[in-house]
Design a protein around this motif. Structure first.
Motif, PDB file in Angstrom:
ATOM      1  N   TRP A 121     -23.994  47.240 -45.253  1.00 45.98           N
ATOM      2  CA  TRP A 121     -24.103  46.994 -43.814  1.00 45.98           C
ATOM      3  C   TRP A 121     -23.366  48.068 -43.005  1.00 45.98           C
ATOM      4  N   TYR A 122     -22.271  48.590 -43.544  1.00 46.95           N
ATOM      5  CA  TYR A 122     -21.530  49.621 -42.819  1.00 46.95           C
ATOM      6  C   TYR A 122     -22.266  50.953 -42.865  1.00 46.95           C
ATOM      7  N   LEU A 123     -22.858  51.262 -44.009  1.00 49.69           N
ATOM      8  CA  LEU A 123     -23.670  52.477 -44.100  1.00 49.69           C
ATOM      9  C   LEU A 123     -24.849  52.392 -43.129  1.00 49.69           C
ATOM     10  N   GLU A 124     -25.441  51.219 -43.018  1.00 49.73           N
ATOM     11  CA  GLU A 124     -26.526  51.014 -42.046  1.00 49.73           C
ATOM     12  C   GLU A 124     -26.052  51.275 -40.624  1.00 49.73           C
ATOM     13  N   SER A 125     -24.851  50.799 -40.296  1.00 50.78           N
ATOM     14  CA  SER A 125     -24.340  50.989 -38.927  1.00 50.78           C
ATOM     15  C   SER A 125     -24.136  52.468 -38.622  1.00 50.78           C
ATOM     16  N   LEU A 126     -23.675  53.237 -39.594  1.00 44.49           N
ATOM     17  CA  LEU A 126     -23.511  54.685 -39.399  1.00 44.49           C
ATOM     18  C   LEU A 126     -24.862  55.359 -39.219  1.00 44.49           C
ATOM     19  N   PHE A 127     -25.839  54.937 -40.004  1.00 44.33           N
ATOM     20  CA  PHE A 127     -27.194  55.482 -39.912  1.00 44.33           C
ATOM     21  C   PHE A 127     -27.798  55.191 -38.542  1.00 44.33           C
ATOM     22  N   LYS A 166     -17.561  56.392 -44.439  1.00 45.05           N
ATOM     23  CA  LYS A 166     -17.775  57.231 -43.261  1.00 45.05           C
ATOM     24  C   LYS A 166     -17.591  58.705 -43.593  1.00 45.05           C
ATOM     25  N   ARG A 167     -16.561  58.996 -44.378  1.00 47.90           N
ATOM     26  CA  ARG A 167     -16.317  60.396 -44.751  1.00 47.90           C
ATOM     27  C   ARG A 167     -17.492  60.958 -45.543  1.00 47.90           C
ATOM     28  N   ARG A 168     -17.977  60.187 -46.494  1.00 50.04           N
ATOM     29  CA  ARG A 168     -19.107  60.658 -47.295  1.00 50.04           C
ATOM     30  C   ARG A 168     -20.371  60.779 -46.449  1.00 50.04           C
ATOM     31  N   PHE A 169     -20.590  59.837 -45.544  1.00 53.03           N
ATOM     32  CA  PHE A 169     -21.776  59.894 -44.688  1.00 53.03           C
ATOM     33  C   PHE A 169     -21.746  61.141 -43.805  1.00 53.03           C
ATOM     34  N   GLU A 170     -20.611  61.385 -43.161  1.00 60.49           N
ATOM     35  CA  GLU A 170     -20.512  62.532 -42.253  1.00 60.49           C
ATOM     36  C   GLU A 170     -20.612  63.847 -43.008  1.00 60.49           C
ATOM     37  N   SER A 217     -21.220  40.237 -69.578  1.00 57.56           N
ATOM     38  CA  SER A 217     -21.891  40.584 -68.332  1.00 57.56           C
ATOM     39  C   SER A 217     -22.767  39.392 -67.948  1.00 57.56           C
ATOM     40  N   PRO A 218     -22.449  38.685 -66.874  1.00 59.21           N
ATOM     41  CA  PRO A 218     -23.223  37.504 -66.509  1.00 59.21           C
ATOM     42  C   PRO A 218     -24.544  37.880 -65.843  1.00 59.21           C
ATOM     43  N   LYS A 219     -25.317  36.892 -65.505  1.00 53.92           N
ATOM     44  CA  LYS A 219     -26.492  37.117 -64.665  1.00 53.92           C
ATOM     45  C   LYS A 219     -25.976  37.298 -63.238  1.00 53.92           C
ATOM     46  N   HIS A 220     -25.960  38.538 -62.819  1.00 55.60           N
ATOM     47  CA  HIS A 220     -25.317  38.884 -61.555  1.00 55.60           C
ATOM     48  C   HIS A 220     -26.189  38.544 -60.342  1.00 55.60           C
ATOM     49  N   VAL A 221     -25.497  38.369 -59.200  1.00 54.05           N
ATOM     50  CA  VAL A 221     -26.158  38.186 -57.904  1.00 54.05           C
ATOM     51  C   VAL A 221     -25.679  39.304 -56.986  1.00 54.05           C
ATOM     52  N   LEU A 222     -26.592  40.176 -56.611  1.00 51.59           N
ATOM     53  CA  LEU A 222     -26.275  41.343 -55.776  1.00 51.59           C
ATOM     54  C   LEU A 222     -26.425  40.996 -54.302  1.00 51.59           C
ATOM     55  N   LEU A 223     -25.391  41.260 -53.538  1.00 47.36           N
ATOM     56  CA  LEU A 223     -25.422  41.077 -52.090  1.00 47.36           C
ATOM     57  C   LEU A 223     -25.898  42.355 -51.416  1.00 47.36           C
ATOM     58  N   LEU A 224     -27.029  42.257 -50.712  1.00 51.12           N
ATOM     59  CA  LEU A 224     -27.496  43.308 -49.814  1.00 51.12           C
ATOM     60  C   LEU A 224     -27.844  42.638 -48.484  1.00 51.12           C
ATOM     61  N   HIS A 225     -28.382  43.403 -47.546  1.00 56.44           N
ATOM     62  CA  HIS A 225     -28.743  42.842 -46.247  1.00 56.44           C
ATOM     63  C   HIS A 225     -30.155  43.273 -45.852  1.00 56.44           C
ATOM     64  N   GLU A 226     -30.761  42.469 -45.015  1.00 56.92           N
ATOM     65  CA  GLU A 226     -32.118  42.756 -44.523  1.00 56.92           C
ATOM     66  C   GLU A 226     -31.998  43.806 -43.414  1.00 56.92           C
ATOM     67  N   MET A 227     -32.102  45.076 -43.802  1.00 60.96           N
ATOM     68  CA  MET A 227     -31.833  46.188 -42.894  1.00 60.96           C
ATOM     69  C   MET A 227     -32.828  47.318 -43.132  1.00 60.96           C
ATOM     70  N   ASP A 228     -32.761  48.318 -42.270  1.00 64.60           N
ATOM     71  CA  ASP A 228     -33.688  49.448 -42.383  1.00 64.60           C
ATOM     72  C   ASP A 228     -33.443  50.259 -43.651  1.00 64.60           C
ATOM     73  N   ILE A 229     -32.166  50.512 -44.001  1.00 65.28           N
ATOM     74  CA  ILE A 229     -31.936  51.310 -45.202  1.00 65.28           C
ATOM     75  C   ILE A 229     -32.352  50.552 -46.465  1.00 65.28           C
ATOM     76  N   THR A 230     -32.354  49.225 -46.381  1.00 67.82           N
ATOM     77  CA  THR A 230     -32.857  48.438 -47.510  1.00 67.82           C
ATOM     78  C   THR A 230     -34.358  48.642 -47.652  1.00 67.82           C
ATOM     79  N   ALA A 231     -35.059  48.598 -46.517  1.00 67.20           N
ATOM     80  CA  ALA A 231     -36.506  48.819 -46.536  1.00 67.20           C
ATOM     81  C   ALA A 231     -36.844  50.230 -47.008  1.00 67.20           C
TER      82      ALA A 231
END
Length: 311
Positions: free
Chosen positions: A169-175, A298-302, A216-230
């Protein structure tokens, strides 16, 4: 014993060892998208995001995913978007009515907000009685935490925990900020950064699981419904598959034994189910990976996404 018999037994033993070793090393995850239908007024509008995201899911043959949805956004275009996701075969689940921060509200206020969301969400196709706490905040006092545990049980809701956390979500906000300011974005570099950041966190929490859970369990990955996801969900999945990960339906992930785990610790800021288990087994530092640090992202994005285009 005959030499051939010994050879056959050795071969069978080796095959069995390889089988059990590969089974123990098997890694799987389910994908969940929070905050749907999230605001879409930047790179994509809402209908375009839904179209692109569904196409990305289908193109990369992802199994059923879950959209944890906010009740007061489930009207107008937002409701149409959720129906599109449901009609594509995916799950709609509960994420409060106003994306309420439980740390800032009483138990009764949180329950009232929860109940306001139900009429907006439970009539949608493929609705599941799963609730995910906004910000993963499950109550900053024992009274609030235990009160919601009882309430969810009485209502027949699963606490839809996560095991793999990240700051997509933070990477999305920078984008989106760069797009709004008409900065030139290196989309190839953005795709690379998105995939690298999320895989860094996935591998970190999986290693933590193996250390403190023994597997290693059956993991649940948290992402968000965002443009970078699409834009890049498929790239992420393909990179994970190359590393030996399998994508599974969310229902299958929630059948792992850790679904019933309940920490005794009251977390003001929850690191996810693997972090809870690690904490309860003595880990006090490193519950959040450095890839979840805003300064680092932020540093990596910039540098990587914007820096290469500053000439």
């Amino acid at each position: 014993m005959h030499t051939n018999t010994i050879f056959v037994l050795q071969a069978l033993t080796l095959t069995a060892a390889c089988f059990f070793s590969s089974s123990m090393m098997a890694k799987s995850l389910a994908i969940t998208l929070d905050d749907s239908p999230r605001s879409a007024t930047g790179y994509f509008d809402g209908p375009t995001r839904a179209k692109e995201l569904i196409a990305e899911i289908e193109r990369h043959k992802l199994p059923q995913i879950a959209f944890f949805s906010v009740g007061n956004k489930a009207d107008g275009e937002g409701k149409k978007r959720l129906i599109q996701y449901a009609n594509a075969g995916h799950i709609i689940a509960h994420h409060s009515n106003t994306h309420l921060d439980f740390n800032k509200h009483s138990l009764s206020e949180y329950i009232a907000d929860f109940e306001q969301a139900e009429p907006q969400l439970n009539t949608l196709p493929n609705y599941q009685r799963w609730h995910r706490f906004p910000y993963l905040r499950e109550g900053d006092t024992q009274e609030k935490r235990d009160g919601m545990r009882r309430y969810l049980k009485e209502k027949g809701y699963l606490n839809a925990y996560i095991t793999l956390n990240n700051y997509d979500w933070y990477l999305e906000s920078l984008f989106q900020k760069a797009i709004a300011q008409q900065q030139k974005v290196d989309f190839e570099a953005l795709q690379k950064l998105y995939v690298e950041l999320i895989i860094e966190s996935i591998e970190y929490y999986d290693q933590m699981a193996v250390e403190y859970l023994g597997r290693s369990p059956k993991h649940v990955l948290l992402l968000h419904e965002m443009d970078i996801t699409a834009l890049y969900l498929g790239d992420l999945v393909e990179a994970l598959r190359e590393k030996g990960w399998k994508t599974i339906p969310v229902k299958e992930a929630f059948h792992d034994d850790i679904a019933d785990y309940q920490t005794k610790k009251v977390f003001k800021f929850n690191p996810g189910r693997i972090g809870e288990i690690a904490y309860d087994n003595g880990k006090r530092k490193g519950l959040w990976h450095h890839s979840l640090d805003e300064t680092y992202i932020k540093r990596r994005f910039e540098t990587e996404v914007l820096g290469n285009l500053k000439h």
